[in-house]
Motif scaffolding. Structure first.
Motif, PDB file in Angstrom:
ATOM      1  N   GLU A  42       0.831  -1.205   0.000  1.00 20.86           N
ATOM      2  CA  GLU A  42       0.000   0.000   0.000  1.00 20.86           C
ATOM      3  C   GLU A  42       0.874   1.267   0.000  1.00 20.86           C
ATOM      4  OE1 GLU A  42      -3.215   2.243   2.923  1.00 20.86           O
ATOM      5  OE2 GLU A  42      -2.803   0.113   3.231  1.00 20.86           O
ATOM      6  N   ILE A  43       1.922   1.262   0.791  1.00 20.57           N
ATOM      7  CA  ILE A  43       2.817   2.422   0.841  1.00 20.57           C
ATOM      8  C   ILE A  43       3.449   2.661  -0.528  1.00 20.57           C
ATOM      9  CG2 ILE A  43       5.045   3.240   1.738  1.00 20.57           C
ATOM     10  CD1 ILE A  43       4.215   2.039   4.443  1.00 20.57           C
ATOM     11  N   GLU A  44       3.909   1.606  -1.176  1.00 18.83           N
ATOM     12  CA  GLU A  44       4.522   1.758  -2.501  1.00 18.83           C
ATOM     13  C   GLU A  44       3.481   2.225  -3.522  1.00 18.83           C
ATOM     14  OE1 GLU A  44       7.609   1.864  -2.960  1.00 18.83           O
ATOM     15  OE2 GLU A  44       8.531   0.619  -1.412  1.00 18.83           O
ATOM     16  N   HIS A  45       2.257   1.753  -3.384  1.00 20.16           N
ATOM     17  CA  HIS A  45       1.174   2.171  -4.283  1.00 20.16           C
ATOM     18  C   HIS A  45       0.887   3.668  -4.111  1.00 20.16           C
ATOM     19  CE1 HIS A  45      -2.972   0.892  -6.101  1.00 20.16           C
ATOM     20  NE2 HIS A  45      -2.275   1.625  -6.911  1.00 20.16           N
ATOM     21  N   VAL A  46       0.812   4.120  -2.885  1.00 26.60           N
ATOM     22  CA  VAL A  46       0.609   5.542  -2.606  1.00 26.60           C
ATOM     23  C   VAL A  46       1.792   6.351  -3.140  1.00 26.60           C
ATOM     24  CG1 VAL A  46       0.458   7.280  -0.769  1.00 26.60           C
ATOM     25  CG2 VAL A  46      -0.949   5.217  -0.646  1.00 26.60           C
ATOM     26  N   SER A  47       3.003   5.846  -2.938  1.00 25.12           N
ATOM     27  CA  SER A  47       4.192   6.534  -3.423  1.00 25.12           C
ATOM     28  C   SER A  47       4.137   6.720  -4.934  1.00 25.12           C
ATOM     29  CB  SER A  47       5.462   5.747  -3.054  1.00 25.12           C
ATOM     30  OG  SER A  47       5.600   5.623  -1.669  1.00 25.12           O
ATOM     31  N   ASP A  79      19.609   5.291  -0.254  1.00 25.17           N
ATOM     32  CA  ASP A  79      19.839   6.053  -1.479  1.00 25.17           C
ATOM     33  C   ASP A  79      18.673   6.979  -1.792  1.00 25.17           C
ATOM     34  OD1 ASP A  79      21.347   6.685  -3.887  1.00 25.17           O
ATOM     35  OD2 ASP A  79      19.814   5.542  -4.955  1.00 25.17           O
ATOM     36  N   GLU A  80      17.451   6.492  -1.575  1.00 27.08           N
ATOM     37  CA  GLU A  80      16.257   7.299  -1.861  1.00 27.08           C
ATOM     38  C   GLU A  80      16.272   8.583  -1.030  1.00 27.08           C
ATOM     39  OE1 GLU A  80      13.570   6.392  -3.912  1.00 27.08           O
ATOM     40  OE2 GLU A  80      14.376   4.428  -4.458  1.00 27.08           O
ATOM     41  N   GLU A  81      16.569   8.450   0.250  1.00 27.50           N
ATOM     42  CA  GLU A  81      16.622   9.625   1.120  1.00 27.50           C
ATOM     43  C   GLU A  81      17.784  10.539   0.751  1.00 27.50           C
ATOM     44  OE1 GLU A  81      16.158   9.596   5.367  1.00 27.50           O
ATOM     45  OE2 GLU A  81      14.972   7.749   5.265  1.00 27.50           O
ATOM     46  N   ALA A  82      18.931   9.956   0.442  1.00 22.73           N
ATOM     47  CA  ALA A  82      20.111  10.762   0.097  1.00 22.73           C
ATOM     48  C   ALA A  82      19.859  11.582  -1.164  1.00 22.73           C
ATOM     49  CB  ALA A  82      21.333   9.865  -0.081  1.00 22.73           C
ATOM     50  N   GLN A  83      19.261  10.975  -2.175  1.00 22.46           N
ATOM     51  CA  GLN A  83      18.946  11.707  -3.408  1.00 22.46           C
ATOM     52  C   GLN A  83      17.993  12.858  -3.120  1.00 22.46           C
ATOM     53  OE1 GLN A  83      17.533   9.453  -6.776  1.00 22.46           O
ATOM     54  NE2 GLN A  83      18.843   7.732  -6.240  1.00 22.46           N
ATOM     55  N   SER A  84      16.958  12.576  -2.372  1.00 18.60           N
ATOM     56  CA  SER A  84      15.964  13.605  -2.053  1.00 18.60           C
ATOM     57  C   SER A  84      16.587  14.740  -1.258  1.00 18.60           C
ATOM     58  CB  SER A  84      14.800  12.996  -1.262  1.00 18.60           C
ATOM     59  OG  SER A  84      14.206  11.951  -1.982  1.00 18.60           O
ATOM     60  N   LEU A  85      17.417  14.399  -0.290  1.00 20.49           N
ATOM     61  CA  LEU A  85      18.072  15.412   0.531  1.00 20.49           C
ATOM     62  C   LEU A  85      18.992  16.293  -0.318  1.00 20.49           C
ATOM     63  CD1 LEU A  85      18.626  16.675   3.293  1.00 20.49           C
ATOM     64  CD2 LEU A  85      20.386  14.910   3.644  1.00 20.49           C
ATOM     65  N   PHE A 101       9.296   8.838   5.739  1.00 23.02           N
ATOM     66  CA  PHE A 101       8.161   8.039   6.221  1.00 23.02           C
ATOM     67  C   PHE A 101       8.295   6.592   5.741  1.00 23.02           C
ATOM     68  CE2 PHE A 101       4.109   6.183   4.857  1.00 23.02           C
ATOM     69  CZ  PHE A 101       3.507   5.982   6.089  1.00 23.02           C
ATOM     70  N   VAL A 102       8.631   6.425   4.457  1.00 22.63           N
ATOM     71  CA  VAL A 102       8.767   5.081   3.886  1.00 22.63           C
ATOM     72  C   VAL A 102       9.896   4.329   4.583  1.00 22.63           C
ATOM     73  CG1 VAL A 102       9.327   3.773   1.781  1.00 22.63           C
ATOM     74  CG2 VAL A 102       7.761   5.736   1.654  1.00 22.63           C
ATOM     75  N   PHE A 158       9.939  19.133  -3.381  1.00 25.02           N
ATOM     76  CA  PHE A 158      10.962  18.143  -3.046  1.00 25.02           C
ATOM     77  C   PHE A 158      11.150  17.982  -1.544  1.00 25.02           C
ATOM     78  CE2 PHE A 158      11.679  18.220  -7.534  1.00 25.02           C
ATOM     79  CZ  PHE A 158      12.048  16.905  -7.801  1.00 25.02           C
ATOM     80  N   GLN A 159      10.756  18.971  -0.750  1.00 23.28           N
ATOM     81  CA  GLN A 159      10.726  18.764   0.697  1.00 23.28           C
ATOM     82  C   GLN A 159       9.669  17.714   1.029  1.00 23.28           C
ATOM     83  OE1 GLN A 159      10.268  22.927   1.845  1.00 23.28           O
ATOM     84  NE2 GLN A 159      12.304  22.920   2.784  1.00 23.28           N
ATOM     85  N   LYS A 160       8.552  17.737   0.297  1.00 20.62           N
ATOM     86  CA  LYS A 160       7.509  16.716   0.493  1.00 20.62           C
ATOM     87  C   LYS A 160       8.021  15.349   0.054  1.00 20.62           C
ATOM     88  CE  LYS A 160       3.663  19.906   0.182  1.00 20.62           C
ATOM     89  NZ  LYS A 160       3.666  21.134  -0.563  1.00 20.62           N
ATOM     90  N   VAL A 161       8.818  15.316  -1.014  1.00 17.62           N
ATOM     91  CA  VAL A 161       9.428  14.050  -1.445  1.00 17.62           C
ATOM     92  C   VAL A 161      10.313  13.506  -0.323  1.00 17.62           C
ATOM     93  CG1 VAL A 161      11.082  12.982  -3.046  1.00 17.62           C
ATOM     94  CG2 VAL A 161       9.345  14.568  -3.923  1.00 17.62           C
ATOM     95  N   LEU A 162      11.173  14.366   0.228  1.00 18.53           N
ATOM     96  CA  LEU A 162      12.072  13.943   1.305  1.00 18.53           C
ATOM     97  C   LEU A 162      11.282  13.444   2.514  1.00 18.53           C
ATOM     98  CD1 LEU A 162      14.857  13.614   2.599  1.00 18.53           C
ATOM     99  CD2 LEU A 162      14.770  16.059   3.195  1.00 18.53           C
TER     100      LEU A 162
END
Length: 168
Positions: free
Chosen positions: A15-20, A128-134, A96-97, A87-91
């Motif tokens: 569900e989390i991945e679907h929302v993402s 990696d996902e968090e690092a890219q977003s940051l 959260f994920v 992109f702050q919302k992305v981070l």
């Protein structure tokens, strides 16, 4: 057969991945509407990556003779503010994920180590996902409201190639 509590947790991760997937797709459409086509492309590819993760979890659960339950996905906003705010919302979402996968791993690993390995692979990828977003957030902060700097960042983000990474 996978234990009921593990099955519920994997369905929650699905569900989390679907929302993402839908969140990043909505953000992509918004950035495209703002003429930030590079940011739109980056977010579209991120949406595709999250969809790949969702499908991997579905295939894993189905392969363990588990019951996949797809929850209704809430409608996403159509306005996300400035590129920095977007992109702050992305981070925030990636954090959260990460937390959701961390909690899932802590619960699942002692109960079902095989599923724990799968969840740990996704948890590793979150680094990696968090690092890219940051990095993107920090660069957008540096750019401030400088249109030329924003366009350079937009152009750089548009260089992202499709890399729907599989964990591991």
């Amino acid at each position: 057969m996978v234990k009921e509590e593990v099955q519920q947790l994997v369905n929650y991760l699905i569900e989390i991945e679907h929302v993402s997937t839908t969140l990043y797709l909505a953000m992509s459409a918004y950035m495209d509407r703002q003429d930030y086509t590079g940011m739109a492309k980056w977010l579209r590819l991120q949406s595709n990556e999250e969809r790949t993760h969702m499908l991997m979890l579905i295939d894993y659960l189905a392969g363990k003779d588990g019951e996949v339950k797809l929850a209704e996905v809430p409608a996403q906003p159509s306005d996300f503010g400035t590129p920095l705010e977007t992109f702050q919302k992305v981070l925030e979402h990636e954090q959260f994920v990460t937390n959701a996968y961390r909690q899932a791993y802590e619960y699942i690993n002692p109960v079902d180590p095989q599923t724990g390995v799968i969840v740990q692979d996704f948890l590793r990828e979150q680094i990696d996902e968090e690092a890219q977003s940051l990095t993107i957030v920090q660069r957008l902060k540096l750019a401030s409201n400088n249109p030329a700097a924003l366009l350079v960042i937009d152009q750089e983000l548009g260089q992202r190639q499709d890399g729907a990474n599989a964990p591991g």
